[in-house]
Design a protein around this motif. Structure first.
Motif, mmCIF file in Angstrom:
data_model
loop_
_atom_site.group_PDB
_atom_site.id
_atom_site.type_symbol
_atom_site.label_atom_id
_atom_site.label_comp_id
_atom_site.label_asym_id
_atom_site.label_seq_id
_atom_site.Cartn_x
_atom_site.Cartn_y
_atom_site.Cartn_z
ATOM 1 N N TYR A 252 0.833 -1.207 0.000
ATOM 2 C CA TYR A 252 0.000 0.000 0.000
ATOM 3 C C TYR A 252 0.871 1.262 0.000
ATOM 4 C CZ TYR A 252 -3.659 3.259 1.474
ATOM 5 O OH TYR A 252 -4.531 4.323 1.553
ATOM 6 N N TYR A 253 1.943 1.209 0.831
ATOM 7 C CA TYR A 253 2.794 2.396 0.970
ATOM 8 C C TYR A 253 4.050 2.331 0.093
ATOM 9 C CZ TYR A 253 0.104 3.728 5.116
ATOM 10 O OH TYR A 253 -0.892 4.107 5.974
ATOM 11 N N LYS A 254 4.151 1.293 -0.720
ATOM 12 C CA LYS A 254 5.370 1.050 -1.501
ATOM 13 C C LYS A 254 5.870 2.258 -2.288
ATOM 14 C CE LYS A 254 7.417 -2.440 -4.541
ATOM 15 N NZ LYS A 254 7.152 -3.706 -5.286
ATOM 16 N N PRO A 255 4.977 3.036 -2.902
ATOM 17 C CA PRO A 255 5.459 4.200 -3.664
ATOM 18 C C PRO A 255 6.190 5.240 -2.809
ATOM 19 C CG PRO A 255 3.215 3.640 -4.297
ATOM 20 C CD PRO A 255 3.514 2.851 -3.061
ATOM 21 N N PHE A 256 5.947 5.167 -1.474
ATOM 22 C CA PHE A 256 6.526 6.179 -0.596
ATOM 23 C C PHE A 256 7.701 5.641 0.242
ATOM 24 C CE2 PHE A 256 1.920 6.693 -0.998
ATOM 25 C CZ PHE A 256 1.883 7.894 -1.695
ATOM 26 N N ILE A 257 8.073 4.357 0.025
ATOM 27 C CA ILE A 257 9.143 3.720 0.818
ATOM 28 C C ILE A 257 10.354 3.454 -0.076
ATOM 29 C CG2 ILE A 257 9.770 1.729 2.235
ATOM 30 C CD1 ILE A 257 6.816 1.417 2.903
ATOM 31 N N ALA A 258 11.540 3.811 0.435
ATOM 32 C CA ALA A 258 12.758 3.699 -0.379
ATOM 33 C C ALA A 258 13.084 2.257 -0.735
ATOM 34 C CB ALA A 258 13.940 4.339 0.347
ATOM 35 N N ASP A 259 13.004 1.339 0.233
ATOM 36 C CA ASP A 259 13.298 -0.066 -0.047
ATOM 37 C C ASP A 259 12.473 -0.966 0.859
ATOM 38 O OD1 ASP A 259 14.614 -0.303 2.457
ATOM 39 O OD2 ASP A 259 16.444 0.508 1.569
ATOM 40 N N SER A 260 12.734 -2.257 0.770
ATOM 41 C CA SER A 260 11.913 -3.230 1.511
ATOM 42 C C SER A 260 12.550 -3.657 2.824
ATOM 43 C CB SER A 260 11.686 -4.469 0.649
ATOM 44 O OG SER A 260 12.925 -5.093 0.331
ATOM 45 N N LYS A 261 13.495 -2.871 3.341
ATOM 46 C CA LYS A 261 14.150 -3.225 4.592
ATOM 47 C C LYS A 261 13.884 -2.168 5.662
ATOM 48 C CE LYS A 261 17.888 -5.976 2.602
ATOM 49 N NZ LYS A 261 19.344 -6.178 2.499
ATOM 50 N N GLY A 262 13.764 -2.632 6.900
ATOM 51 C CA GLY A 262 13.546 -1.711 8.014
ATOM 52 C C GLY A 262 13.563 -2.456 9.318
ATOM 53 N N SER A 263 13.428 -1.737 10.407
ATOM 54 C CA SER A 263 13.427 -2.359 11.734
ATOM 55 C C SER A 263 12.066 -2.982 12.027
ATOM 56 C CB SER A 263 13.750 -1.312 12.802
ATOM 57 O OG SER A 263 12.680 -0.380 12.909
ATOM 58 N N TYR A 264 12.027 -3.804 13.058
ATOM 59 C CA TYR A 264 10.767 -4.416 13.478
ATOM 60 C C TYR A 264 9.756 -3.329 13.826
ATOM 61 C CZ TYR A 264 7.406 -6.894 16.417
ATOM 62 O OH TYR A 264 6.244 -7.390 16.946
ATOM 63 N N ASP A 265 10.221 -2.315 14.574
ATOM 64 C CA ASP A 265 9.318 -1.228 14.969
ATOM 65 C C ASP A 265 8.789 -0.483 13.753
ATOM 66 O OD1 ASP A 265 9.520 -1.801 17.643
ATOM 67 O OD2 ASP A 265 11.153 -0.381 17.998
ATOM 68 N N PHE A 266 9.617 -0.334 12.716
ATOM 69 C CA PHE A 266 9.177 0.341 11.494
ATOM 70 C C PHE A 266 8.014 -0.411 10.852
ATOM 71 C CE2 PHE A 266 9.373 0.396 6.834
ATOM 72 C CZ PHE A 266 9.104 1.739 6.586
ATOM 73 N N TRP A 267 8.184 -1.733 10.703
ATOM 74 C CA TRP A 267 7.138 -2.528 10.065
ATOM 75 C C TRP A 267 5.874 -2.557 10.913
ATOM 76 C CZ3 TRP A 267 8.001 -2.785 5.306
ATOM 77 C CH2 TRP A 267 9.294 -3.019 4.788
ATOM 78 N N ARG A 268 6.047 -2.600 12.211
ATOM 79 C CA ARG A 268 4.890 -2.602 13.111
ATOM 80 C C ARG A 268 4.098 -1.300 12.977
ATOM 81 N NH1 ARG A 268 4.117 -0.782 18.324
ATOM 82 N NH2 ARG A 268 2.566 -1.933 19.582
ATOM 83 N N GLN A 269 4.822 -0.169 12.964
ATOM 84 C CA GLN A 269 4.152 1.121 12.848
ATOM 85 C C GLN A 269 3.479 1.278 11.484
ATOM 86 O OE1 GLN A 269 3.897 3.368 15.477
ATOM 87 N NE2 GLN A 269 2.332 4.207 14.086
ATOM 88 N N LEU A 270 4.112 0.716 10.445
ATOM 89 C CA LEU A 270 3.540 0.779 9.099
ATOM 90 C C LEU A 270 2.183 0.064 9.058
ATOM 91 C CD1 LEU A 270 4.587 1.885 6.305
ATOM 92 C CD2 LEU A 270 5.040 -0.497 5.726
ATOM 93 N N VAL A 271 2.112 -1.111 9.707
ATOM 94 C CA VAL A 271 0.862 -1.872 9.753
ATOM 95 C C VAL A 271 -0.203 -1.109 10.534
ATOM 96 C CG1 VAL A 271 -0.213 -3.968 10.666
ATOM 97 C CG2 VAL A 271 1.966 -4.105 9.459
ATOM 98 N N ILE A 272 0.186 -0.493 11.659
ATOM 99 C CA ILE A 272 -0.767 0.286 12.470
ATOM 100 C C ILE A 272 -1.350 1.433 11.647
ATOM 101 C CG2 ILE A 272 -0.957 1.842 14.449
ATOM 102 C CD1 ILE A 272 1.101 0.062 15.886
#
Length: 285
Positions: A252-272
């Protein structure tokens, strides 16, 4: 420091303090050097110290001796055992005909060529032991007073060196201390090592750590190791690929994200954020 059966077991760091409290009532002018040959590092694997010592004692009793032959034993892990049935004030059964006025030390292991490679812990404990004894008993640190079993015949006659075919045994080993069992080898390796340890003790340098101090250091090291592992784990988490549970939000947010890597907290916040933006309610169970 543990007493069990016929033996007292000490850490190397406890030996000098214990020795200073002993009252020596006999004249001791020589320190014998022996290796056990058997038991050795292989037979000692996973064996209790006291079981090993009692096994040695049983063998010596079977020889018709009154008790354990040696006064002192040094283990491969650096622990030192005192024979309570052959304490420092009793003449040892170390070298036939040459035990009066001597103290017998057995070093666990087979130090002939092709045998055991002495551990650092045992090496340091051996040097420390002989240095402490030399100071306490006022024994010169030289090859006239610190003697190898191999320098005697089977009858106890002094050869003054290892002579193959004439020496009673190769003891303390043809590769003892990585040099050998000759008098020249002792002068080049073993004796200088003891002399250096004597000097260190006399200079008042810091004594080896006590058992309690070593435990504190070990506990601290364990904490540091655990912390290092946690840091490495966190570093890995900070660069983790998008987990499966965040795939929908990522797309959903792919157009606004530089790549597919990040911290656990990053992915958690993205889902929220994705759930809030799309009005998705998470059912509680």
């Amino acid at each position: 420091m543990i007493t069990k059966g016929n033996f007292l077991l000490l850490d190397s760091s406890e030996f000098n303090g214990w020795l200073q409290q002993q009252k020596i009532t006999r004249t001791i002018s020589k320190l014998q050097v022996h290796h056990t040959w058997l038991p050795n590092y292989s037979t000692r694997r996973n064996q209790d110290h006291f079981r090993c010592l009692e096994g040695i004692r049983t063998t010596h009793l079977a020889n018709g001796w009154s008790g354990t032959g040696q006064n002192v034993t040094v283990f491969e892990d650096g622990k030192i055992a005192i024979s309570l049935d052959r304490d420092l004030n009793k003449t040892p059964a170390g070298i036939k005909g040459e035990n009066t006025g001597a103290l017998c030390v057995e070093i666990i292991g087979n130090f002939d060529v092709g045998g055991d490679a002495m551990t650092d812990e045992q090496r340091q404990a051996v040097l420390h032991l002989y240095a402490c004894l030399a100071i306490k008993l006022n024994i010169p640190v030289d090859t006239n007073h610190i003697v190898y079993h191999a320098w005697y015949t089977s009858a106890g006659d002094w050869l003054g060196d290892y002579i193959q075919g004439r020496s009673s045994k190769t003891c303390p080993g043809t590769n003892f201390f990585g040099h050998g069992n000759t008098r020249l080898a002792a002068s080049r390796g073993f004796i200088p090592g003891i002399q250096a340890e004597v000097q260190r003790i006399k200079n008042g340098d810091e004594e080896p750590m006590t058992a309690a101090e070593k435990k504190r250091m070990d506990d601290l090291q364990a904490t540091v190791d655990a912390q290092s592992k946690w840091i490495e784990s966190e570093k890995a988490k900070a660069n983790m690929e998008c987990p499966s549970w965040a795939k929908t939000a990522y797309e959903y947010y792919k157009p606004f994200i530089a790549d597919s890597k990040g911290s656990y907290d990053f992915w958690r916040q993205l889902v929220i954020n994705y759930r809030k933006e799309n009005g998705i309610q998470v059912q509680k169970v």
